[in-house]
Design a protein around this motif. Sequence first.
Motif, PDB file in Angstrom:
ATOM      1  N   PRO A   1      26.807  48.174  55.620  1.00  0.00           N
ATOM      2  CA  PRO A   1      27.845  49.507  55.616  1.00  0.00           C
ATOM      3  C   PRO A   1      28.775  49.249  54.443  1.00  0.00           C
ATOM      4  N   GLN A   2      28.993  47.848  54.192  1.00  0.00           N
ATOM      5  CA  GLN A   2      30.124  47.611  53.333  1.00  0.00           C
ATOM      6  C   GLN A   2      30.081  47.897  51.926  1.00  0.00           C
ATOM      7  N   HIS A   3      30.421  48.519  51.269  1.00  0.00           N
ATOM      8  CA  HIS A   3      30.294  48.750  49.490  1.00  0.00           C
ATOM      9  C   HIS A   3      31.619  47.815  48.856  1.00  0.00           C
ATOM     10  N   GLY A   4      31.037  47.512  47.805  1.00  0.00           N
ATOM     11  CA  GLY A   4      32.057  46.821  46.821  1.00  0.00           C
ATOM     12  C   GLY A   4      31.733  47.099  45.451  1.00  0.00           C
ATOM     13  N   LEU A   5      32.643  46.602  44.643  1.00  0.00           N
ATOM     14  CA  LEU A   5      32.654  46.852  43.084  1.00  0.00           C
ATOM     15  C   LEU A   5      32.807  45.423  42.361  1.00  0.00           C
ATOM     16  N   VAL A   6      31.845  45.226  41.491  1.00  0.00           N
ATOM     17  CA  VAL A   6      31.765  43.893  40.719  1.00  0.00           C
ATOM     18  C   VAL A   6      31.848  44.309  39.095  1.00  0.00           C
ATOM     19  N   VAL A   7      32.159  43.344  38.395  1.00  0.00           N
ATOM     20  CA  VAL A   7      32.019  43.194  36.946  1.00  0.00           C
ATOM     21  C   VAL A   7      30.986  42.205  36.644  1.00  0.00           C
ATOM     22  N   VAL A   8      30.220  42.582  35.867  1.00  0.00           N
ATOM     23  CA  VAL A   8      29.343  41.424  35.350  1.00  0.00           C
ATOM     24  C   VAL A   8      29.653  41.023  33.844  1.00  0.00           C
ATOM     25  N   GLU A   9      30.297  39.929  33.754  1.00  0.00           N
ATOM     26  CA  GLU A   9      30.847  39.860  32.426  1.00  0.00           C
ATOM     27  C   GLU A   9      29.564  39.334  31.584  1.00  0.00           C
ATOM     28  N   LEU A  10      30.054  39.112  30.101  1.00  0.00           N
ATOM     29  CA  LEU A  10      29.269  38.955  29.075  1.00  0.00           C
ATOM     30  C   LEU A  10      28.250  37.532  29.286  1.00  0.00           C
ATOM     31  N   ASN A  11      29.016  36.676  29.978  1.00  0.00           N
ATOM     32  CA  ASN A  11      28.488  35.493  30.218  1.00  0.00           C
ATOM     33  C   ASN A  11      27.612  35.099  31.589  1.00  0.00           C
ATOM     34  N   GLY A  12      27.472  36.422  32.086  1.00  0.00           N
ATOM     35  CA  GLY A  12      26.719  36.634  33.308  1.00  0.00           C
ATOM     36  C   GLY A  12      27.784  36.320  34.595  1.00  0.00           C
TER      37      GLY A  12
END
Length: 553
Positions: free
Chosen positions: A238-249
């Motif tokens: 049930p837990q949602h989160g937010l991430v950023v995928v950087e250019l280097n992966g």
Amino acid sequence: MESSPQLGRAVVMSWRPGSPSGVRRAERDDASVGSRLHAYGGMPYALLPSGTAEVDASTAQITGDTVRTDTKHDYGDLARFAEELLCVREDHRGDELVAIDVATMGSRVLRSTGGFLASPRGRAGRLAWVHWDREVMPWDSCEVWAADYRPGGQLGEPMRVAGGPGESAFQPTWAEDGALYFMSDRSGWWNLYRWHHGRTQPVAPMEAECAAAPWESGYANYALLPGGRIGMTVQHGPQHGLVVVELNGEVRPVEVPYTFIKPFLAAVGDRIALIGASPTRSQEIVLVATDGSNELDVIRPGTWAIDEHASVSVPEVLRVGSTGGEVTALLYPPASGLAPAPLIVRAHSGPTYGVDYRLDWEVQFFTARGFAVADVDYRGSTGYGRAFRQALDGRWGTVDVEDCRNAALHLIATGRARAGAVFISGASAGGYAALRAVCEDGPFSLAVARSAIVDPNRWTVTAPRFQRPHAAALTHPKAKVVPQEIRRPVLLIHGDSDDIAPIDDVIALAGGLANGRLLRLDGVGHYLSGAALTVALEAELDAYMAVLNDSAG
């Protein structure tokens, strides 16, 4: 999009930096904006050079300054591509992908199928879209296609990029370099992939769901940021989160005060716009910085203000043993803090959905009155990978009921719930689970079924075209709820204008019950809101209190 209680309809809103509130874009004062494409709708507006094109919720037709339709179709999935409006339209025969010239209002059918189409996305002479057959659901088997296309022309030779039997691929988005991004569960989890020069590569492989099951068209669980970076939701149960995928992966978490993020991300410069909520914050639209500062700019506060002195029940995430392993539940304690408490176990709708880990005023209605509430992510729920999602196929009304029952028994055994004062409720598919739960001995003293499905086998015919394969996959010969099998009192709540789960089966069931009641809501559809919801909640509370008073007496 915003549903306005003051206006009594849904409108398109816009926001500009420095503006203290949204600016309503809809110029028509009588129409509500909304799509019923594939029964559940999706993307009912698009921004054009001359304003907006919108789907009128009452007619299902596109209306706007320069674009209008007048056909016997349901429209949705609107997207601008150069000087054209791309959209999907549906009738009983199937779907068509249509291009409408903004200047002339002339329309051309680019693609047609007896199955389903979604997500037309164009960029630099290329067009992508999604297709799935009429015998399957998009979360079981779905394909991403691409072809050469220039506005005013015809599609080139289509190419299947991803998807097929055993793979669900959707949410195509073109990048500036010509790469096509999409979500796929080929690994067992919905993860992001990149297709470029005929090669497909995973972008950020992980054992987590990075997409929502596509109940509506137009979902966006990721947004392409400047410089090749990507913002993306990540769901663990049930837990949602937010991430950023950087250019280097590198996958870098972004700290946000939300446990629930709607699948509608957008890039605004190097910030991510999202709709987030938590158990103590109602839904709000924010811009989230991606530079590592985690700064939030709330551009549309939640419509529900929470008094800082109010007693809001915050759930505990529980893992409960069940027949097929562990399942997850959100347990909301009663505001009184007393235990053991009367308990309401809720089976979510869908059933290919999941519990919403956010502020729920229906839950608070009952916790404020001394009840504990447990929302159960039974087998079949989204958020746990493909295998868990398909564990309900052919076993609807059995393993979901087992999981709800075992959650209740666990809470009784641990002193959280009071034996003899345990109830089960649900809406739509959850209503079906509630009815099936009282067809056998167990901890439940009463079932409340709102907008319930009663006969899954007949639902394969009466359900909307989109959902008939779902019914076929889930059902089994003994799926129908019959009155003589029900062993506990039942409250049925149903709108007589329900076009998802028609009321006829519910009327027949109620007529055969020795200890059951049907609350029929005139002029109400599948989803309850406003006055109808108030009436339903009061009736549900009265039903619980009657059982508690009888046991006390």
